[in-house]
Motif scaffolding. Structure first.
Motif, short mmCIF file in Angstrom:
data_model
loop_
_atom_site.label_atom_id
_atom_site.label_comp_id
_atom_site.label_asym_id
_atom_site.label_seq_id
_atom_site.Cartn_x
_atom_site.Cartn_y
_atom_site.Cartn_z
N THR A 18 35.30 50.79 49.85
CA THR A 18 36.41 50.21 50.60
C THR A 18 37.67 50.14 49.75
N PRO A 19 38.81 50.48 50.34
CA PRO A 19 40.05 50.41 49.56
C PRO A 19 40.59 48.98 49.44
N LEU A 20 40.08 48.06 50.26
CA LEU A 20 40.66 46.71 50.29
C LEU A 20 39.88 45.75 49.38
N PRO A 21 40.54 44.71 48.91
CA PRO A 21 39.85 43.69 48.12
C PRO A 21 38.84 42.95 49.00
N LEU A 22 37.77 42.46 48.35
CA LEU A 22 36.72 41.76 49.09
C LEU A 22 36.30 40.53 48.29
N PRO A 23 36.38 39.32 48.90
CA PRO A 23 35.96 38.13 48.17
C PRO A 23 34.48 38.17 47.86
N PHE A 24 34.05 37.34 46.91
CA PHE A 24 32.63 37.25 46.55
C PHE A 24 31.85 36.65 47.70
N ALA A 25 30.59 37.07 47.85
CA ALA A 25 29.72 36.49 48.86
C ALA A 25 29.08 35.24 48.27
N LEU A 26 29.73 34.11 48.41
CA LEU A 26 29.17 32.86 47.91
C LEU A 26 28.26 32.28 48.98
N GLY A 52 26.89 30.54 51.98
CA GLY A 52 27.57 29.98 53.14
C GLY A 52 28.83 30.72 53.53
N GLU A 53 29.16 31.79 52.81
CA GLU A 53 30.36 32.55 53.17
C GLU A 53 29.96 34.00 53.40
N SER A 54 30.55 34.61 54.42
CA SER A 54 30.31 36.04 54.60
C SER A 54 31.67 36.71 54.68
N PRO A 55 32.19 37.08 53.52
CA PRO A 55 33.56 37.56 53.47
C PRO A 55 33.74 38.94 54.08
N ALA A 56 34.97 39.18 54.54
CA ALA A 56 35.32 40.50 55.04
C ALA A 56 36.46 41.03 54.17
N PRO A 57 36.58 42.35 54.05
CA PRO A 57 37.71 42.90 53.31
C PRO A 57 39.02 42.38 53.89
N GLN A 58 39.97 42.04 53.03
CA GLN A 58 41.20 41.49 53.59
C GLN A 58 42.42 42.36 53.30
N ASP A 59 43.20 42.56 54.34
CA ASP A 59 44.41 43.37 54.25
C ASP A 59 45.61 42.42 54.19
N THR A 60 46.11 42.15 53.00
CA THR A 60 47.14 41.13 52.86
C THR A 60 48.53 41.71 52.62
N ASP A 108 38.63 41.98 32.53
CA ASP A 108 37.34 42.05 33.20
C ASP A 108 37.43 43.01 34.39
N MET A 109 36.95 44.24 34.17
CA MET A 109 37.10 45.27 35.18
C MET A 109 36.39 44.92 36.48
N ALA A 110 35.26 44.22 36.38
CA ALA A 110 34.48 43.95 37.58
C ALA A 110 35.19 42.94 38.48
N VAL A 111 35.83 41.93 37.88
CA VAL A 111 36.61 40.98 38.67
C VAL A 111 37.82 41.69 39.27
N VAL A 112 38.42 42.54 38.47
CA VAL A 112 39.60 43.28 38.92
C VAL A 112 39.26 44.11 40.16
N GLU A 113 38.07 44.69 40.16
CA GLU A 113 37.69 45.51 41.30
C GLU A 113 37.67 44.70 42.60
N ARG A 114 37.25 43.42 42.48
CA ARG A 114 37.20 42.55 43.65
C ARG A 114 38.58 42.24 44.22
N ILE A 115 39.52 41.93 43.33
CA ILE A 115 40.74 41.26 43.76
C ILE A 115 41.93 42.20 43.90
N ALA A 116 41.90 43.33 43.22
CA ALA A 116 43.14 44.11 43.09
C ALA A 116 43.31 45.16 44.19
N HIS A 117 44.57 45.36 44.61
CA HIS A 117 44.90 46.49 45.45
C HIS A 117 45.16 47.72 44.58
#
Lengths: 608, 306
Positions: free
Chosen positions: A278-286, A288-296, A511-520
């Protein structure tokens, strides 16, 4: 399932540890059982407060100097002479003879763990002389051999250097050499790679592994990082709040964790490459949460545009300029509203200096800084207030970036009042709203920083950054000091705030792995220059610059079946950005290799 | 290292210039005309004018300053208005007693202060720590003139062991040096203790223990050298103060030193001597600070090698 070895080298049974005076002591480890066979690698995993480091201090009995006490249990160590000693009961005099030849330790902070006023050679040699009864000359030769063994280049020359003259990775090698100097049968490594850059971490992990194979010693490896666990451990013990929650072979722990906490830890570990689809950032699946990719992303001109930004520092010696540090060299970048641009690289690459130059905490030498449609780089000092309202900073260490003498409420209210965004009662209401936005109760406004945990403090810092209603937040390693589970929560918080308010982030991280989550988009810095910039999917999925590839290859993969030594790592050090005055670095425009994906094709310095 | 030394040495020059300017201006700011003072109450206007010309006081200020600096550099500091002797002789006679007393006081207070500080820092909370900190606080708070008088009463008047005052032999040093060094020792002890407590928590001290080194080596080799760095600054400042001559103690023990000379000169309005003493004290401070900076470099390789 009992996975403990039949004839262990070290057997901890029912160990409890308390701090403070007996009447009001707090128990930090309770009834821990743990065993290590000769030559085995056991990873002791947990977050801060789990009691993992305290356990290591108990085994070495350095605990006595830290104010702790063993209240019950046995620590049985099978010594070289065949005697099984209970370390929980031995005197300090006996323990001194065991430290070194039987077991030794490597600590987290190579910066502060070496004595700054003694030469590194002396610091290793004194242990050799003490335990092996060698004379000065013999100890020196042995020390040199040890430095060669931990692959320190030009070992003979390094003997007489002081710790401050060595890089972090070299210092940690010295620590390892020191720990191995008396050929211990058990090495206890307490977060030995946490303070290191990811490429250096990979080198040090590989070194520890190789040395362990050579010498057949057992390894108790303490870490919070599941990625590192996957790289090195045979067996894993998971601790939480002083208790063991799960234990098993490394593959079992990763494949079928039985305890909820282990599962949560594993879920919170970002796995590099997991967002390749996916090209979009995706929050962590904590839970009780089921995150979706977000287009901000929002329409509009960039909130921040840097054109040829350069920050350099002169280095002087005896009144003469002898060189320059090219901390930031011709950096061009733009961040759109609602976008996260990650700036990644190793320590000393200039990523933090770039961030600090934007809000003029460092004085840059050349270039333009555009905030919206205004060039703020020519502002006089004092006219920077507007700049600092629109661009806010969140720093790495939430412990030192809040004033301990001010209440949380005051810290958050300060930017509101400085920029006259509200008056009177409205300020308190705004503080309350901001605390709500970062999921903290409003009553926290009356508390002091020391009453809060690290994660809570970082939320306060984020609330403070939001207070002046900025367009851009520069987050400089803002989640690096947090536990994995807290880190995931704070990353999700930052992403939610972006979705709600359309804030742009300059996310500075190693931290490349965190960057992958959050960055456009991702920009990779090396020796002060951006060597690759582009959409996150392209840079991480299809890196074009050799340095980006090296950086990505060094990231530990949280999968014990894919270990680092199969993945080609080099042992070279990143060169220094210090150059001679008459030797400026080569600067060339980046070459477009894909849509919005640019790469440096010129020689920047060092290997690349 | 040489560069560091030259840089520090260079740094003292503007300080010394500022001090000389201050000492020079100080006399010019005082009310009254020095020429009239020197010429005496019965002098005629012509006599005063003659004195003024003889002293060069009719010249512009900057020329006076240049002349003053030129003579100061040649160590000709003028004549004492009180005794008629050259100021240099006057100060020279009084310098050694003060210097000797300061050195004796400094040596004992450093040894005892640092020693007690380390002991209390190592054994925090035990009787040595508690006891020495009680002594330290008393040492700081006890007025030295009172302690001096009590000592004279006990040791000289009642027991007759030590002379009441003056600078005769080693016996006459005991009481003044003790009284002078006590507050210094107390401050050093407290300061060393806190520096040591801080260093004892450093990671490298833990590393030293993890090597199996005996406590003695951990404390003196690993912790002490690092704790010494802030203590050096304090020791330098203390020594500077002591060299300035302790006015109270020199008066109580009739010590023939610079402190008493200063008191006498002030009451006689003996400006050349006052001026010279200011210059001397400031120069001493600057030199001691230079010395401390060099000691820093010896203790701390990061300074030496940068």
């Amino acid at each position: 399932m009992n996975t403990s070895p039949a004839s262990p080298l070290l057997a901890i049974e029912g160990l409890s540890i308390a701090f403070g005076p007996p009447a009001e002591s707090s128990v930090v480890v309770s009834r821990l059982d743990l065993a290590i066979a000769p030559g085995e690698t056991v990873a002791l995993v947990g977050e801060s407060g789990s009691g993992k480091s305290v356990t290591a201090l108990a085994v070495t009995r350095l605990l006595d100097f830290a104010g702790g006490r063993i209240t019950e249990g046995r620590i049985a160590l099978a010594c070289r002479d065949g005697v099984v000693r209970d370390l929980a009961r031995e005197s300090q005099a006996t323990m001194r003879n065991l430290r070194g030849p039987e077991f030794s330790m490597v600590f987290q902070e190579p910066m502060s763990s070496l004595n700054p006023v003694l030469r590194v050679g002396e610091q290793i040699a004194e242990a050799v002389m003490l335990h092996q009864g060698m004379g000065h000359a013999a100890a020196r030769a042995e020390t040199r051999r040890l430095l060669e063994r931990v692959r320190i280049p030009e070992a003979a020359r390094q003997l007489d250097r002081f710790p401050f003259q060595l890089s972090g990775g070299m210092r940690q090698r010295v620590m390892i050499a020191m720990a191995l100097s008396c050929r211990p049968r058990l090495l206890i490594a307490d977060e030995p790679t946490t303070a290191l850059d990811v490429t250096v971490q990979a080198q040090v992990l590989r070194l520890i592994e190789a040395l362990q194979k050579e010498s057949g010693m057992a390894l108790l490896f303490i870490t919070h990082d599941m990625g590192v666990v996957a790289e090195i451990a045979d067996r894993v013990v998971v601790m939480r709040q002083g208790e063991k929650v799960e234990e098993g072979p490394v593959t079992d722990i990763f494949d079928s964790p039985r305890h909820d906490y282990t599962r949560m830890l594993l879920d919170a570990v970002p796995v590099l490459g997991s967002l390749a689809g996916t090209p979009l950032p995706l929050p962590f699946a904590l839970p009780g949460e089921s995150p979706a990719p977000q287009d901000t992303l929002r329409q509009g001109p960039p909130v921040l545009r840097l054109v040829g930004l350069s920050t350099r520092f002169d280095v002087r010696h005896n009144f003469r300029r002898i060189g320059r540090i090219h901390a930031v060299e011709h950096v061009d970048l733009a961040i759109r509203p609602g976008e996260t641009l990650a700036l990644v690289g190793e320590s000393g690459c200039g990523k933090s200096t770039t961030g600090r130059s934007v809000i003029r905490l460092e004085q840059f030498e050349e270039g333009e800084i555009w905030l919206g449609d205004r060039d703020v780089s020519r502002l006089r000092r004092g006219a920077e207030k507007e700049l600092r309202r629109r661009v806010q900073f969140v720093f790495q260490d939430p412990f030192s970036s809040l004033d301990p003498h001010l209440t949380i409420g005051f810290s958050i209210a300060e930017p509101i009042m400085t920029h006259r965004l509200a008056h009177g009662r409205a300020v308190a209401e705004r503080v309350n709203t901001l605390l709500g936005q970062v999921n903290l109760p409003g009553e926290f406004a009356h508390r002091y920083p020391h009453e809060l945990s690290g994660g809570q403090r970082q939320r306060v810092c984020i609330a403070r950054a939001l207070a002046s209603e900025p367009d851009l937040i520069i987050a400089d390693e803002a989640v690096a000091a947090l536990d994995v589970s807290i880190r995931a929560q704070v990353v999700n918080l930052l992403m939610r705030l972006q979705a709600e308010h359309g804030i742009a982030y300059l996310f500075i991280s190693h931290d490349m792995a965190v960057v992958e989550r959050i960055a456009h988009r991702v920009a990779v810095m090396y020796l002060g220059q951006i060597v690759e910039i582009g959409p996150r999917q392209a840079v991480i999925g299809d890196p074009q610059h050799p340095y980006t590839r090296r950086l990505l290859a060094a990231v530990p993969v949280a999968d014990p079946r894919r270990r680092g030594h199969d993945r080609g790592l080099d042992d070279s050090e990143v060169p220094s950005p210090l150059r001679r005055l008459d030797d400026p670095p080569t600067i060339a425009p980046l070459v477009e290799v894909g849509p919005g994906h640019f790469v440096a094709r010129h020689h920047v310095g060092g290997l690349y | 290292m040489l560069g560091y030394f030259l840089r520090r040495l260079g740094g003292t020059i503007p300080v010394l210039l500022a001090v000389s300017l201050f000492a020079f201006g100080f006399v010019r700011l005082l009310p009254g005309d020095p020429a009239r003072l020197i010429a005496g109450p019965d002098a005629t206007l012509q006599d005063v004018q003659a004195v003024r010309e003889r002293l060069g006081l009719d010249q512009p200020l900057w020329q006076q300053y240049v002349r003053y600096m030129a003579s100061t550099v040649r160590l000709s500091l003028g004549t004492s208005a009180r005794s008629g002797q050259p100021v240099l002789t006057e100060i020279g006679e009084r310098f050694m007693p003060t210097f000797n007393l300061s050195v004796v006081a400094m040596v004992w207070s450093c040894i005892v202060g640092v020693g007690l500080g380390v002991l209390s820092g190592v054994k925090r909370g035990n009787w040595i720590d508690q006891g020495s900190m009680v002594v330290a606080v008393s040492g700081i708070s006890f007025p030295s003139f009172w302690l001096g008088l009590l000592l004279i009463d006990l040791c000289s008047v009642r027991l007759g062991w030590l002379p009441t005052g003056g600078d005769h032999d080693w016996k006459s040093y005991v009481m003044p040096a003790f009284t002078l060094g006590l507050p210094a020792a107390a401050v050093m002890a407290r300061f060393t203790r806190s520096a040591f407590v801080e260093v004892a928590q450093e990671d490298y001290v833990r590393t030293a223990r993890s090597k199996g080194l005996p406590e003695r080596v951990v404390i003196w080799r690993h912790a002490f050298r690092n704790a010494l760095i802030p203590v050096l600054t304090l020791a330098g400042l203390q020594f500077g103060f002591l060299l300035g001559g302790a006015i109270v103690i020199e008066t109580v023990f009739s010590w023939p030193g610079l402190g008493r000379l200063l008191v006498e000169s002030v009451s006689y309005r003996d400006y050349p001597v006052i001026q010279a003493e200011i210059l001397l004290f400031s120069t001493e401070f600057v030199l001691i600070n230079l010395l401390i900076d060099l000691l820093y470099a010896v203790v701390n390789p990061e300074i030496r090698l940068r």
